[in-house]
Motif scaffolding. Structure first.
Motif, short mmCIF file in Angstrom:
data_model
loop_
_atom_site.label_atom_id
_atom_site.label_comp_id
_atom_site.label_asym_id
_atom_site.label_seq_id
_atom_site.Cartn_x
_atom_site.Cartn_y
_atom_site.Cartn_z
N TRP A 7 69.10 111.50 100.93
CA TRP A 7 68.14 110.81 101.69
C TRP A 7 68.56 110.36 102.92
O TRP A 7 67.85 109.94 103.68
N ASN A 8 69.90 110.25 103.03
CA ASN A 8 70.26 109.60 104.44
C ASN A 8 70.33 110.81 105.50
O ASN A 8 69.88 110.48 106.47
N ILE A 9 70.36 112.04 104.84
CA ILE A 9 70.09 113.21 105.70
C ILE A 9 68.68 113.27 106.06
O ILE A 9 68.08 113.46 107.24
N ALA A 10 67.70 113.01 105.17
CA ALA A 10 66.26 113.02 105.34
C ALA A 10 66.01 111.78 106.27
O ALA A 10 65.07 112.36 107.14
N ASN A 11 66.69 110.81 106.16
CA ASN A 11 66.31 109.71 107.28
C ASN A 11 66.49 110.02 108.66
O ASN A 11 65.81 109.91 109.60
N THR A 12 67.84 110.91 108.58
CA THR A 12 68.19 111.20 109.99
C THR A 12 67.30 112.42 110.65
O THR A 12 66.82 112.43 111.75
N PHE A 13 66.84 113.35 109.94
CA PHE A 13 65.62 114.01 110.21
C PHE A 13 64.29 113.31 110.54
O PHE A 13 63.78 113.78 111.62
N LEU A 14 64.11 112.27 109.72
CA LEU A 14 62.84 111.63 110.00
C LEU A 14 62.91 110.89 111.44
O LEU A 14 61.92 110.89 112.19
N PHE A 24 56.34 115.54 109.41
CA PHE A 24 56.92 116.46 108.31
C PHE A 24 56.27 115.85 107.10
O PHE A 24 56.08 114.66 106.76
N THR A 25 56.37 116.76 106.36
CA THR A 25 56.02 116.55 105.00
C THR A 25 57.21 116.51 103.96
O THR A 25 58.16 117.08 104.55
N LYS A 26 57.13 116.43 102.70
CA LYS A 26 58.40 116.38 101.95
C LYS A 26 58.70 117.66 101.68
O LYS A 26 60.16 118.11 101.53
N GLN A 27 57.83 118.58 101.65
CA GLN A 27 58.09 120.19 101.46
C GLN A 27 58.98 120.61 102.79
O GLN A 27 60.00 121.26 102.75
N LYS A 28 58.45 120.13 103.96
CA LYS A 28 59.46 120.57 105.21
C LYS A 28 60.82 119.86 105.02
O LYS A 28 61.57 120.59 105.47
N LEU A 29 60.80 118.82 104.77
CA LEU A 29 61.97 117.84 104.70
C LEU A 29 62.94 118.45 103.57
O LEU A 29 64.35 118.62 103.62
N ASN A 30 62.48 118.93 102.46
CA ASN A 30 63.31 119.73 101.69
C ASN A 30 63.92 120.94 101.98
O ASN A 30 64.90 121.33 101.69
N CYS A 31 63.04 121.78 102.76
CA CYS A 31 63.62 122.96 103.27
C CYS A 31 64.39 122.70 104.31
O CYS A 31 65.54 123.36 104.58
N LEU A 32 64.19 121.67 105.19
CA LEU A 32 65.22 121.58 106.20
C LEU A 32 66.72 121.09 105.83
O LEU A 32 67.77 121.51 106.21
N ILE A 33 66.59 120.45 104.76
CA ILE A 33 67.80 119.81 104.24
C ILE A 33 68.49 120.84 103.47
O ILE A 33 69.77 121.23 103.52
N TYR A 34 67.72 121.80 102.78
CA TYR A 34 68.37 122.96 102.24
C TYR A 34 69.04 123.78 103.33
O TYR A 34 69.97 124.42 102.97
N LEU A 35 68.04 124.14 104.29
CA LEU A 35 68.94 124.87 105.33
C LEU A 35 70.09 124.28 106.06
O LEU A 35 71.35 124.90 106.21
N SER A 67 61.94 111.84 94.63
CA SER A 67 61.67 110.21 94.30
C SER A 67 61.56 109.49 95.19
O SER A 67 60.77 108.56 95.19
N LYS A 68 62.06 109.66 96.43
CA LYS A 68 61.99 108.71 97.62
C LYS A 68 60.84 108.97 98.30
O LYS A 68 60.20 107.95 98.88
N PHE A 69 60.29 110.01 98.18
CA PHE A 69 59.23 110.51 99.16
C PHE A 69 57.95 110.91 98.45
O PHE A 69 56.85 111.54 99.12
N GLY A 70 58.07 110.75 96.98
CA GLY A 70 57.02 111.24 96.15
C GLY A 70 55.51 110.80 96.60
O GLY A 70 54.61 111.48 96.14
N GLY A 71 55.58 109.41 97.02
CA GLY A 71 54.15 108.64 97.05
C GLY A 71 53.47 109.45 98.13
O GLY A 71 52.44 109.23 98.37
N PHE A 72 54.02 110.23 99.11
CA PHE A 72 53.36 110.96 100.12
C PHE A 72 52.76 112.12 99.54
O PHE A 72 52.03 112.75 100.52
N ILE A 77 55.06 112.27 106.13
CA ILE A 77 55.80 111.11 105.69
C ILE A 77 55.81 110.17 107.02
O ILE A 77 55.89 110.64 108.09
N THR A 78 55.70 108.92 106.74
CA THR A 78 55.46 107.85 107.76
C THR A 78 56.62 106.78 107.69
O THR A 78 56.62 106.05 108.57
N LYS A 79 57.34 106.78 106.76
CA LYS A 79 58.23 105.62 106.43
C LYS A 79 59.70 106.36 106.19
O LYS A 79 59.65 107.59 105.31
N TYR A 80 60.53 105.64 106.48
CA TYR A 80 61.97 106.05 105.99
C TYR A 80 62.30 105.82 104.43
O TYR A 80 61.61 104.98 103.96
#
Length: 161
Positions: A7-14, A24-35, A67-72, A77-80
């Motif tokens: 989620w530190n990486i997620a925050n950096t992308f965000l 970004f949605t969490k789907q895109k975030l997961n894909c970017l982190i995977y890549l 877990s961190k972004f499940g609410g979206f 995603i609008t928050k870190y």
């Protein structure tokens, strides 16, 4: 290198997305982190974090990101992500900068669906069932296969010159 949290990486992308007014949605975030994970593992032989990806119909997923972004849900995603004390962490300095910049510049404008289609068409997880772990060996095999494809394309291009 010290292993970090996904989620530190997620925050950096965000942070980059918010600065450039991208959504970004969490789907895109997961894909970017995977890549990013895949690119970094292939180029350095080192893990970025100790978490593992799970194959789903929404592409590779990290439980921590869910877990961190499940609410979206599937919304923008609008928050870190925050730790248990409410702190926000990202990756700063030169840590991973080249890999982050590479992945960011390649994929930031690609939609969620296009990114998922790209992963499904170019990364073979066909031997995995949904909810099965994608291992580092799976990831490296995909990277090797994709790089071999790119090399063949480059050779073909060179012959036409």
């Amino acid at each position: 290198m010290e292993i970090i949290c996904s989620w530190n990486i997620a925050n950096t992308f965000l942070k980059r997305a918010f600065e450039e007014k991208l959504y970004f949605t969490k789907q895109k975030l997961n894909c970017l982190i995977y890549l990013l994970y895949s690119h970094y593992l292939y180029n350095t032989g080192q893990k970025l974090f100790s978490e593992f990806f799970i194959k789903t119909n929404e592409g590779p997923v990290l439980v921590n990101i869910e877990s961190k972004f499940g609410g979206f849900n599937n919304n923008v995603i609008t928050k870190y992500a925050r730790d248990s004390k409410g702190n926000i962490y990202g990756i700063d300095g030169d840590t991973l900068k080249a890999s982050l910049d590479y992945i960011w510049n390649l994929y930031k404008y690609i939609s969620d669906d296009e990114l998922l289609n790209f992963l499904n068409n170019n990364y073979s997880f066909s031997n995995k069932r949904d909810d099965e772990i994608i291992t580092d060996i799976d990831i490296l095999e995909n990277e090797i296969r994709i790089n071999e494809k790119l090399l063949e394309k480059a050779k073909g291009y060179r012959k036409t010159l």
